[in-house]
Design an enzyme around this catalytic site. Structure first.
Site, PDB file in Angstrom:
ATOM      1  N   TYR A 160      33.687  -5.041  57.548  1.00 50.29           N
ATOM      2  CA  TYR A 160      34.983  -5.624  57.930  1.00 50.29           C
ATOM      3  C   TYR A 160      34.913  -7.140  58.095  1.00 50.29           C
ATOM      4  O   TYR A 160      35.916  -7.775  58.388  1.00 50.29           O
ATOM      5  CB  TYR A 160      35.475  -5.020  59.252  1.00 50.29           C
ATOM      6  CG  TYR A 160      35.940  -3.604  59.122  1.00 50.29           C
ATOM      7  CD1 TYR A 160      35.015  -2.591  58.885  1.00 50.29           C
ATOM      8  CD2 TYR A 160      37.282  -3.269  59.227  1.00 50.29           C
ATOM      9  CE1 TYR A 160      35.424  -1.280  58.753  1.00 50.29           C
ATOM     10  CE2 TYR A 160      37.695  -1.955  59.100  1.00 50.29           C
ATOM     11  CZ  TYR A 160      36.765  -0.965  58.864  1.00 50.29           C
ATOM     12  OH  TYR A 160      37.178   0.319  58.738  1.00 50.29           O
ATOM     13  N   ASP A 281      26.263  11.466  58.882  1.00 50.45           N
ATOM     14  CA  ASP A 281      26.795  12.656  58.200  1.00 50.45           C
ATOM     15  C   ASP A 281      26.661  13.916  59.063  1.00 50.45           C
ATOM     16  O   ASP A 281      27.601  14.704  59.181  1.00 50.45           O
ATOM     17  CB  ASP A 281      26.167  12.848  56.813  1.00 50.45           C
ATOM     18  CG  ASP A 281      24.705  12.445  56.771  1.00 50.45           C
ATOM     19  OD1 ASP A 281      24.434  11.248  56.609  1.00 50.45           O
ATOM     20  OD2 ASP A 281      23.849  13.310  56.949  1.00 50.45           O
TER      21      ASP A 281
END
Ligand code: NAP
Length: 416
Positions: A160, A281
């Site tokens: 970002y 994950d």
């Protein structure tokens, strides 16, 4: 400070610092940004609810003095096309606490995300999202009551940071040449390139604020989520720096998961917070299958972004998930969903996300009685099956109402 379009309410007083209820006067000035799209509907409804709860809880002794500040389309109309006027930042710096509706961001071009700009300009480095289930909220999982986590997402760096170079530009070609020729990197011709900076400074201040939060609220564990097995020097370093803060700065209050098993037979002693980590994950899977194992969660920006929405889905979705962006000097509470432009001005959507962000804000101000009152009235309203369209389509025999009618029903239930 004087402002061009912002009108400072004369009947309120400034909040003088962040994080200490002593700094909050009985009539604090709180800045609000209405937001684009559905922003107007949900802000109007939520302000009615917050004001009614404060009135009810404190019998008029406390009251919020609202001060409108501008960003997005409303700002562009007022400030000659400027979507993020400088005085919006000045006002947030001066008045310390604000709350905002969603703002439009074009995909793949146009101006930079207004939300990201606000977070970076004001250095709002922690995005805090509490996710818990309220009785009656439709959920896709069998035991939504098991979900009770608070996510601390890093808010200023990672992908970002905006360090990206489009394929075919001279900057991209220069960087590609440097990477190939100086560092021996290999990648396909014509790749878009982005840089993912993650620093010790950015990581440690986030972990510090998560630890303080966990200690203040008696939370039991902090899980560091990362993809350090693949991105060793960014996400892996994030993990290591988080552990370092716990070990070096909070040794009395924390133990690691290894110590928990080696020294305490899996039972954390009273007053100790267990620090553990999970690869991103598997964390998504565990949050679905074993949510009771998680309490406070700390994550880098992008993984935190995905994880926040995924966990919110377990307890009713982004329509009700609250959030706040908090730095050392300014706190900006916000709805976590976007502007849902197809519902603009239809008085239709769920005000829950913004409303609960305001509940979080009331707690942060030290006005816990008003916050608690709203949460109870919300459950009561759901018990009566009074809901907006999004919940109505998941419930049998729902009484589907508009945004404003939902607010009216909830306010009525503040009495209950
Ligand atoms: P979105 O505005 O969050 O809307 C996606 C869908 O989520 C809506 O179509 C609606 O679903 C549901 N939804 C959102 N808010 C709801 C509410 N209050 N009540 C009930 N349902 C709600 O996401 P988007 O369409 O991807 O983004 C639209 C714009 O918002 C973009 O410009 C984006 O950049 C911006 N955005 C801003 C923020 C922010 O300001 N923090 C965050 C995210 C996105 P159904 O269609 O199923 O009814």
């Amino acid at each position: 400070m004087s402002y061009q379009h912002i009108v400072v309410p004369t009947e309120g007083e400034k909040i003088t610092c962040l994080g200490d209820p002593q700094c909050v006067p009985d009539h604090p000035i709180i800045a609000f940004i209405e937001g684009d799209g559905i922003g107007r509907d949900i802000m109007t409804a939520s302000k009615r609810i917050w004001d009614a709860a404060v009135e009810k809880a404190y019998g008029g002794a406390r009251q919020i003095a609202w001060m409108e500040i501008y960003a997005g389309e409303k700002a562009a109309g007022l400030y000659n096309g400027d979507y993020m006027p400088a005085e919006t930042f000045d006002a947030l710096r001066e008045f310390v606490v604000g709350i905002k509706g969603p703002l439009t961001t074009p995909v793949g071009g146009g101006f930079r995300s207004l939300n990201v700009t606000l977070r970076q300009e004001l250095d709002l480095y922690a995005c805090i999202r509490p996710v818990q289930w309220y009785k009656g909220v439709p959920s896709p999982v069998r035991r939504p009551e098991d979900v009770d986590v608070v996510i601390f997402r890093e808010n200023t760096e990672d992908v970002y940071a905006g360090i990206e170079y489009a394929a075919g530009t001279p900057e991209n070609e220069k960087l590609a040449r440097f990477l190939r020729e100086e560092l021996g990197a290999e990648f396909f011709e014509g790749s878009g390139l982005g840089i993912k900076p993650i620093s010790a400074f950015g990581t440690k201040r986030l972990m510090r604020s998560a630890l303080r939060y966990a200690i203040d609220r008696g939370r039991r564990s902090i899980t560091i989520v990362h993809k350090g097995n693949i991105q060793k020097y960014t996400e892996g370093a994030f993990r290591n720096w988080c552990y370092e803060v716990a070990r070096e700065e909070f040794p009395e209050q924390t133990i690691t998961e290894d110590e928990l098993w080696e020294q305490y037979n899996g039972q954390a002693p009273e007053g100790k917070i267990v620090i553990k980590d999970r690869i991103a994950d598997i964390m998504f899977q565990h949050m679905l299958l074993r949510p009771t194992e998680f309490d406070v969660v700390v994550a880098p920006n992008l993984n935190g972004d995905y994880l926040s929405d995924a966990i919110a889905a377990e307890v009713g979705g982004v329509g009700i998930a609250p959030g706040a962006n908090i730095g050392d000097h300014v706190a900006l509470f916000e709805a976590t969903h976007g502007t849902a432009p197809k519902y603009t001005d239809q008085d239709k959507v769920n005000p829950g996300s913004l409303m609960f962000s305001g509940v979080m804000m009331l707690e942060w101000l030290g006005w816990g009685d008003a916050a608690e009152m709203i949460a109870r009235a919300y459950e009561k309203t759901l018990e009566q099956k009074i809901v907006t369209y999004d919940f109505a389509r998941q419930m049998a025999n729902a009484n589907e109402v508009s945004t404003s009618a939902f607010a009216t029903a909830l306010i009525r239930n503040l009495d209950a």
